[in-house]
Design a protein around this motif. Structure first.
Motif, PDB file in Angstrom:
ATOM      1  N   UNK A 183       7.803   0.707   4.493  1.00  0.00           N
ATOM      2  CA  UNK A 183       6.818   1.848   3.800  1.00  0.00           C
ATOM      3  C   UNK A 183       5.582   0.601   3.904  1.00  0.00           C
ATOM      4  N   UNK A 184       4.850   0.591   4.565  1.00  0.00           N
ATOM      5  CA  UNK A 184       3.778  -0.218   5.061  1.00  0.00           C
ATOM      6  C   UNK A 184       2.989   0.150   4.030  1.00  0.00           C
ATOM      7  N   UNK A 185       2.106  -1.401   3.826  1.00  0.00           N
ATOM      8  CA  UNK A 185       0.613  -0.720   3.077  1.00  0.00           C
ATOM      9  C   UNK A 185      -0.060   0.004   3.108  1.00  0.00           C
ATOM     10  N   UNK A 186      -0.601   1.027   2.335  1.00  0.00           N
ATOM     11  CA  UNK A 186      -1.613   1.985   2.590  1.00  0.00           C
ATOM     12  C   UNK A 186      -0.807   2.441   3.514  1.00  0.00           C
ATOM     13  N   UNK A 187       0.652   3.090   3.411  1.00  0.00           N
ATOM     14  CA  UNK A 187       0.535   4.493   4.155  1.00  0.00           C
ATOM     15  C   UNK A 187       1.779   5.363   3.552  1.00  0.00           C
ATOM     16  N   UNK A 188       1.427   6.457   3.504  1.00  0.00           N
ATOM     17  CA  UNK A 188       2.014   7.429   3.369  1.00  0.00           C
ATOM     18  C   UNK A 188       3.005   8.066   3.914  1.00  0.00           C
ATOM     19  N   UNK A 189       4.557   7.738   3.472  1.00  0.00           N
ATOM     20  CA  UNK A 189       6.135   8.347   4.270  1.00  0.00           C
ATOM     21  C   UNK A 189       6.567   9.340   4.050  1.00  0.00           C
ATOM     22  N   UNK A 190       7.142  10.200   5.103  1.00  0.00           N
ATOM     23  CA  UNK A 190       7.652  11.402   3.819  1.00  0.00           C
ATOM     24  C   UNK A 190       9.180  11.232   4.491  1.00  0.00           C
ATOM     25  N   UNK A 191      10.063  11.729   3.225  1.00  0.00           N
ATOM     26  CA  UNK A 191      11.147  12.384   3.189  1.00  0.00           C
ATOM     27  C   UNK A 191      11.235  13.739   3.020  1.00  0.00           C
ATOM     28  N   UNK A 192      12.222  13.961   4.375  1.00  0.00           N
ATOM     29  CA  UNK A 192      12.027  15.460   4.858  1.00  0.00           C
ATOM     30  C   UNK A 192      14.125  15.803   4.172  1.00  0.00           C
TER      31      UNK A 192
END
Length: 249
Positions: free
Chosen positions: A32-41
Motif C-alpha cells: 500500500x502506497x501513501x495516499x492510496x486506496x487498496x482494495x481486497x476482494x
C-alpha cells in the motif's frame, strides 16, 4: 507493487498466518502506497479478514514479514500497531453499544499525534454531522449506517496514517453505502491511506487505486483497480477457478 520510486507505506512479503495451528493465508505479497486506496476482494472464507487481523496483530503470523512506515511490525501487539498510525476498523463495527457516541470517541482517543480529544472530535463531527446530533445518545439506539459511521469515526480518533476497513458497507442501505464510499474517498484526499476489504466489487473497484483478489488464502489476481474491473479473469479468480501463478494485470 504500485510504486517503483519509493518505499511503500505498508509492505507484506511472504505472509502465512492464521489461528492456532491452522494457517489461513499462504505466501501473501501486498503493498500500500501513501495516499492510496487498496482494495481486497474475494468470496467469504477467502482470508480477507485474517489478512487485516494479521497486519494489526490480532492473528498469529507463521511466516513472512509485515513492514509499516519503515518499521517491522511482524507479530507486534495491536496496541503497538495502533500507536504507530495503523488503525483497524473491524467487520461488524464492534462499537461499545452501552456507551454514548461521545464516550465511544473518547475511549478511542490515544493522543498519538498530539491532537487534543476536542480537536479530533470536531474533525469527526465535521465528517459525520449525524454523530454530532447524536453525541449524547446511546450507540445501541443508532441505525446500522450511523453505527458504521461511529465505527469509522472512532478509528479516526487514533489519527491513522493507514486505515484498514473490513466490510464497511455490510448490511447497509444503498444510499448509506454510497455515503460511506464518499467518506472513504474524502479520507484518501485528506492524506490517509486506505486498505479496504469489501464485498461490493463494483463500488470498491470504482473507489480503489489498486486491487488484490484473494481466494483460498492466496492472491489470485492483482493490478490497477480499473484494469482488474475490466479483466476477463476477474470472475474466475473470485469464484476460485484460478490456479497456478498469480495473475498481474
Amino acid at each position: 507493487m504500485t510504486s517503483t520510486t519509493s518505499e511503500p507505506l505498508l509492505r507484506i512479503a511472504g505472509l502465512s498466518s492464521g489461528y492456532g495451528r491452522v494457517n489461513v493465508l499462504d505466501g501473501i505479497d501486498l503493498e500500500v502506497d501513501r495516499q492510496e486506496i487498496v482494495v481486497i476482494l474475494g468470496p467469504n472464507g477467502a482470508g480477507k479478514t485474517t489478512l487485516l487481523n494479521s497486519i494489526s496483530g490480532v492473528a498469529r503470523t507463521g511466516a513472512g514479514r509485515v513492514t509499516f512506515d519503515g518499521r517491522d511490525i511482524t507479530g507486534a501487539k495491536p496496541e503497538h500497531v495502533v500507536r504507530l498510525g495503523l488503525t483497524h476498523c473491524p467487520e461488524g463495527r464492534q462499537i461499545f453499544q452501552r456507551l454514548t457516541v461521545e464516550e465511544n470517541l473518547l475511549a478511542a482517543h490515544i493522543g498519538r499525534g498530539g491532537k487534543s480529544f476536542e480537536t479530533l472530535r470536531a474533525e469527526v463531527f465535521e465528517l459525520f454531522p449525524i454523530l454530532k446530533e447524536r453525541r449524547n445518545g446511546m450507540a445501541s439506539r443508532m441505525s446500522g449506517g450511523q453505527q458504521q459511521m461511529l465505527a469509522i469515526g472512532r478509528a479516526l480518533m487514533a489519527e491513522p496514517v493507514l486505515l484498514m476497513l473490513d466490510e464497511p458497507s455490510l448490511g447497509l442501505a444503498p444510499k448509506v453505502v454510497h455515503q460511506i464510499f464518499r467518506i472513504i474517498l474524502d479520507l484518501s484526499t485528506a492524506g490517509i491511506s486506505i486498505l479496504l476489504v469489501e464485498q461490493n466489487v463494483q463500488l470498491a473497484l470504482e473507489c480503489g487505486d489498486y486491487a488484490y483478489m484473494l481466494n483460498t488464502g492466496r492472491i489470485r489476481l492483482h493490478g490497477r483497480a480499473q484494469e482488474i474491473a475490466a479483466h476477463s479473469s476477474l470472475g474466475e479468480a473470485y469464484l476460485g477457478g484460478a490456479t497456478g501463478e498469480t495473475l498481474h494485470v
